[in-house]
Design a protein around this motif. Structure first.
Motif, PDB file in Angstrom:
ATOM      1  N   UNK A  85       0.837  -1.199   0.000  1.00 49.30           N
ATOM      2  CA  UNK A  85       0.000   0.000   0.000  1.00 49.30           C
ATOM      3  C   UNK A  85       0.868   1.243   0.000  1.00 49.30           C
ATOM      4  N   UNK A  86       0.257   2.377  -0.400  1.00 52.11           N
ATOM      5  CA  UNK A  86       0.971   3.647  -0.402  1.00 52.11           C
ATOM      6  C   UNK A  86       1.421   3.998   1.008  1.00 52.11           C
ATOM      7  N   UNK A  87       2.694   4.403   1.151  1.00 49.42           N
ATOM      8  CA  UNK A  87       3.227   4.769   2.445  1.00 49.42           C
ATOM      9  C   UNK A  87       3.652   3.598   3.308  1.00 49.42           C
ATOM     10  N   UNK A  88       3.577   2.366   2.796  1.00 46.53           N
ATOM     11  CA  UNK A  88       3.952   1.193   3.574  1.00 46.53           C
ATOM     12  C   UNK A  88       5.149   0.484   2.927  1.00 46.53           C
ATOM     13  N   UNK A  89       5.621  -0.572   3.608  1.00 49.45           N
ATOM     14  CA  UNK A  89       6.761  -1.329   3.089  1.00 49.45           C
ATOM     15  C   UNK A  89       6.552  -2.810   3.356  1.00 49.45           C
ATOM     16  N   UNK A  90       7.235  -3.633   2.573  1.00 51.45           N
ATOM     17  CA  UNK A  90       7.244  -5.087   2.761  1.00 51.45           C
ATOM     18  C   UNK A  90       8.699  -5.557   2.663  1.00 51.45           C
ATOM     19  N   UNK A  91       9.031  -6.567   3.479  1.00 53.03           N
ATOM     20  CA  UNK A  91      10.411  -7.044   3.537  1.00 53.03           C
ATOM     21  C   UNK A  91      10.471  -8.509   3.137  1.00 53.03           C
ATOM     22  N   UNK A  92      11.459  -8.834   2.283  1.00 50.71           N
ATOM     23  CA  UNK A  92      11.701 -10.215   1.867  1.00 50.71           C
ATOM     24  C   UNK A  92      13.185 -10.523   2.049  1.00 50.71           C
ATOM     25  N   UNK A  93      13.501 -11.803   2.148  1.00 56.42           N
ATOM     26  CA  UNK A  93      14.896 -12.232   2.310  1.00 56.42           C
ATOM     27  C   UNK A  93      15.293 -13.094   1.125  1.00 56.42           C
TER      28      UNK A  93
END
Length: 599
Positions: free
Chosen positions: A403-411
C-alpha cells in the motif's frame, strides 16, 4: 407564460387610380406600377421602391428617361428628396423599364412619398413629367423568444432552452443571448450566434439550479442588429417552481489518482411522499472512465434510500465532473429525471518506490534482506524482487501488494563463489495500470575461518607447566579438526596428561577452551604451541610462542615460591589464612559444645 409583444408590420402601397400620362402626342408613356420590398419593413431596413416606366406601343418614338426621384409628397416646390437616379436611358415604344430606388427609415410610422419621372421623346426632344404616389408604413417588430424550462428540484440541475424565432424580413446579425435567474445559478448563460436568417429559428440550451424551494424568474435577453444596422434588444421571462419533494441524489467519491481506479457510491433518497418505480441510475464522467455505471431499482419506497456502487478511473489530473442521473416513474405514471453533479479532484500519479538492502554475513551461504518502500500515492502490486551477481547465486521473491506509504520485507538467500560478491537487486511492479521498476546494490563478503589463541595463561602444575587458553574462530566460516599441541624443542617437551588437545570444530565467531602440558629444562622464555585446522577443505598450520618466563622461574625456584602469573603469588598467603580460619572455627565449636555439656 409572459411574452414580449411582437408587432406585425404592414406596408400599404397607395397607387393612384389613374396613372399619369404625358400630353405629348409623340409618345404615350406612364408609370404603370411601383413595387416596394420588403413588404413589411421595420426601422433600419433598406426599402427598395421600384417604379416601372412603360412606353406604350402607340407611341411614335422612344422615351429617354433623364431622372427618377423619390420625394416627400405634398412638400411644396422643393420637396425632401430620398432617392435620385439620373440618365436612365431610352425606353423604346412598346417597352418598359424598372428603376429601383433605395430608402430607409429609422423610426416607425407612415411615410407618404411620390415618384417623379422626368424625360423626353427621342424625335422632337419634348419633355414629359410623370408622377406616382407611394405610401409606406413602417412598424416596429421584434424577433420572438420562447423559454422552455421545467419545474426543478432544489439543489439539482435542470435543463432549459430558449428558442429564437426571427420573423423579420431580413436576417439579424451579431446575435447575443443571455439567460439570468433570480436566486438561480445558470451554466451556459451566454451564447453568441453569428446570425439568424429571416423566418428562421435557433434553439439554445442551458442548465440551471435553484438551491432554495420556491418560484424563481428566468429572463432571456436577446441583443441583435438588423440588416439596416439598427441594434435592438428583446426580452422574455418565465417563472419556474423549485420543489423538494423529489428523490435526492448524493454522490460520494473517494479522492482519485490518474490511471488508478477509485470507488464511489450514489445514494438515492426518496422524499417524494410516495414510492417510485422503474428507477434507473446511471453515472457518467467528464474525462473519467466509469465502470458499473448502471443500476436498476424496481421500487424505492417513500422515506427509504438505495445505494449503488461504481468505480471510476480519471485519465488526467485536475477537476473532473461525475454526474448521476436518475429516471423514475411516479405513482401517476409520469416519467421524471433528476441529476446531480459533483467535482472530484484528481492528483497526478506519484510513482516513488525505493529498496533498502541489508546483509547478514557468514560463510559462503548468506542472505540479502530487501525492504520494498512505497513512498508514492498509489498501491503497487505484483512485485517481483530479483537479484544478480557475477560471484554469487541469489534467490528471488514475490510480494503481492504494498500500500501507499507502507513497506514489505523479503529475504533473498545467497551462495558466494568467492570472498566478495557485488549484488544488484531489481524490483518490478504494477502501479495504476503501468509497470514500474526500482533498483539498489550491495556487497556480500566472507572471511575464511581463522583460529587464534586467546586468553593464554601459563602456570606451574606439579613440576610441569600448564598452558590454558581458548581456540577462537576469528572468521565467518567454521574451522574443523582444530588441534592444539605443544611443540617439542631442546628445552620444551610435551607431557601428560595433554601433550596435545583436540578442539574439534569451532563455529564462526565462537571459541573452545583447551589445556596442554609441557616440561622444561632450565629457564625458558616461551612455550611454542602448534595450531592445526581445516577451512573449506584446506589444512592450515601455524605456531604460536606463548610467554612462559614467569612460570618457568617459579617452577625452577621450587614449591615454596609460586609463580607470579595471573595473581598466582597470592596462593600461599591465602592458604595460610584458610588454615588459621579453620583452627579458630574448631576452637569456637569445641567451646560451644563444652558449654552445652555444662548446662
Amino acid at each position: 407564460m409572459k411574452r414580449t409583444h411582437a408587432f406585425a408590420i404592414l406596408v400599404v402601397l397607395a397607387v393612384a387610380s389613374l396613372p399619369a400620362v404625358s400630353a405629348a402626342t409623340s409618345v404615350d408613356v406612364t408609370v404603370s406600377s411601383v413595387d416596394v420590398t420588403p413588404a413589411e419593413p421595420v426601422p433600419g431596413d433598406e426599402i427598395t421602391v421600384e417604379p416601372t416606366i412603360e412606353n406604350f406601343g402607340s407611341s411614335s418614338a422612344g422615351y429617354f428617361v433623364d431622372r427618377v426621384r423619390l420625394v416627400k409628397a405634398d412638400d411644396g416646390p422643393t420637396p425632401e428628396e430620398y432617392a435620385d437616379v439620373k440618365n436612365i436611358g431610352t425606353v423604346p415604344a412598346g417597352s418598359s423599364k424598372a428603376v429601383p430606388l433605395s430608402v430607409s427609415f429609422d423610426e416607425p410610422g407612415t411615410y407618404d412619398l411620390q415618384v417623379n419621372v422626368s424625360g423626353r421623346d427621342t424625335e422632337q426632344d419634348r419633355r414629359t413629367r410623370l408622377s406616382y404616389p407611394v405610401s409606406i408604413t413602417v412598424e416596429q417588430r421584434y424577433p420572438q423568444l420562447d423559454i422552455d424550462a421545467d419545474d426543478s428540484v432544489a439543489g439539482v440541475r435542470a435543463d432549459g432552452s430558449v428558442t429564437i424565432a426571427n420573423s423579420l424580413s431580413s436576417p439579424i446579425e451579431s446575435v447575443e443571448l443571455t439567460v439570468d435567474g433570480e436566486n438561480v445559478s445558470i451554466t451556459n448563460r451566454r451564447e453568441v450566434l453569428a446570425t439568424v436568417g429571416s423566418n428562421a429559428s435557433r434553439t439554445v440550451e442551458f442548465d440551471y439550479r435553484a438551491d432554495d424551494a420556491g418560484r424563481h424568474p428566468l429572463t432571456a435577453t436577446l441583443t441583435y442588429t438588423t440588416a439596416g444596422g439598427v441594434t435592438d434588444t428583446v426580452t422574455d421571462t418565465v417563472t419556474v417552481r423549485t420543489e423538494t419533494e423529489r428523490p435526492q441524489l448524493d454522490i460520494d467519491a473517494n479522492a482519485s489518482i490518474v490511471g488508478l481506479e477509485s470507488d464511489g457510491t450514489v445514494t438515492v433518497a426518496n422524499g417524494l411522499g410516495a414510492a417510485v418505480t422503474n428507477a434507473e441510475l446511471t453515472v457518467a464522467g467528464d474525462g473519467v472512465a466509469v465502470r458499473n455505471d448502471r443500476s436498476v431499482f424496481t421500487r424505492i419506497a417513500d422515506g427509504e434510500s438505495a445505494t449503488a456502487a461504481f468505480d471510476f478511473r480519471p485519465s488526467a489530473p485536475g477537476d473532473h465532473e461525475l454526474t448521476a442521473t436518475l429516471s423514475y416513474s411516479t405513482p401517476g405514471g409520469a416519467t421524471r429525471t433528476v441529476t446531480e453533479t459533483v467535482t472530484v479532484r484528481t492528483d497526478p500519479l506519484r510513482d516513488s518506490v525505493a529498496l533498502d538492502l541489508s546483509t547478514r554475513e557468514g560463510g559462503n551461504s548468506q542472505s540479502v534482506t530487501v525492504s520494498v518502500l512505497n513512498g508514492g500515492n498509489a498501491p503497487i502490486s505484483n512485485v517481483s524482487v530479483r537479484a544478480s551477481s557475477p560471484n554469487a547465486t541469489v534467490g528471488q521473491a514475490l510480494v503481492d501488494r504494498v500500500a501507499a506509504g507502507e513497506s514489505r520485507t523479503v529475504r533473498l538467500n545467497a551462495t558466494l563463489s568467492g570472498d566478495r560478491a557485488a549484488v544488484d537487486v531489481v524490483a518490478t511492479y504494477d502501479v495504476a495500470r503501468q509497470r514500474g521498476e526500482a533498483s539498489a546494490s550491495t556487497a556480500l563478503t566472507q572471511t575464511p575461518g581463522t583460529i587464534g589463541l586467546t586468553g593464554l595463561e601459563v602456570v606451574p602444575d606439579g613440576g610441569r607447566l600448564r598452558v590454558s587458553g581458548s581456540a577462537s574462530n576469528l572468521g565467518t566460516t567454521d574451522a574443523q579438526s582444530v588441534l592444539v599441541s605443544v611443540v617439542d624443542t631442546d628445552q620444551v617437551t610435551p607431557t601428560a596428561p595433554n601433550r596435545e588437545y583436540f578442539v574439534g570444530t569451532v563455529p564462526a565467531s565462537d571459541f573452545v577452551s583447551f589445556d596442554v602440558y609441557a616440561t622444561t629444562e632450565g629457564n625458558v622464555s616461551t612455550v611454542p604451541l602448534r595450531v592445526e585446522y581445516l577451512v573449506d577443505g584446506q589444512r592450515v598450520t601455524r605456531t604460536v610462542e606463548v610467554d612462559a618466563a614467569g612460570a618457568s622461574r617459579a617452577l625452577a625456584a621450587g614449591p615454596e615460591v609460586e609463580p607470579n602469573t595471573s595473581g598466582g603469588g597470592l596462593l600461599l598467603p591465602i592458604a595460610v589464612g584458610a588454615v588459621v580460619v579453620i583452627v579458630v572455627l574448631a576452637v569456637i565449636v569445641r567451646a560451644w559444645r563444652a558449654s552445652r555439656g555444662g548446662d
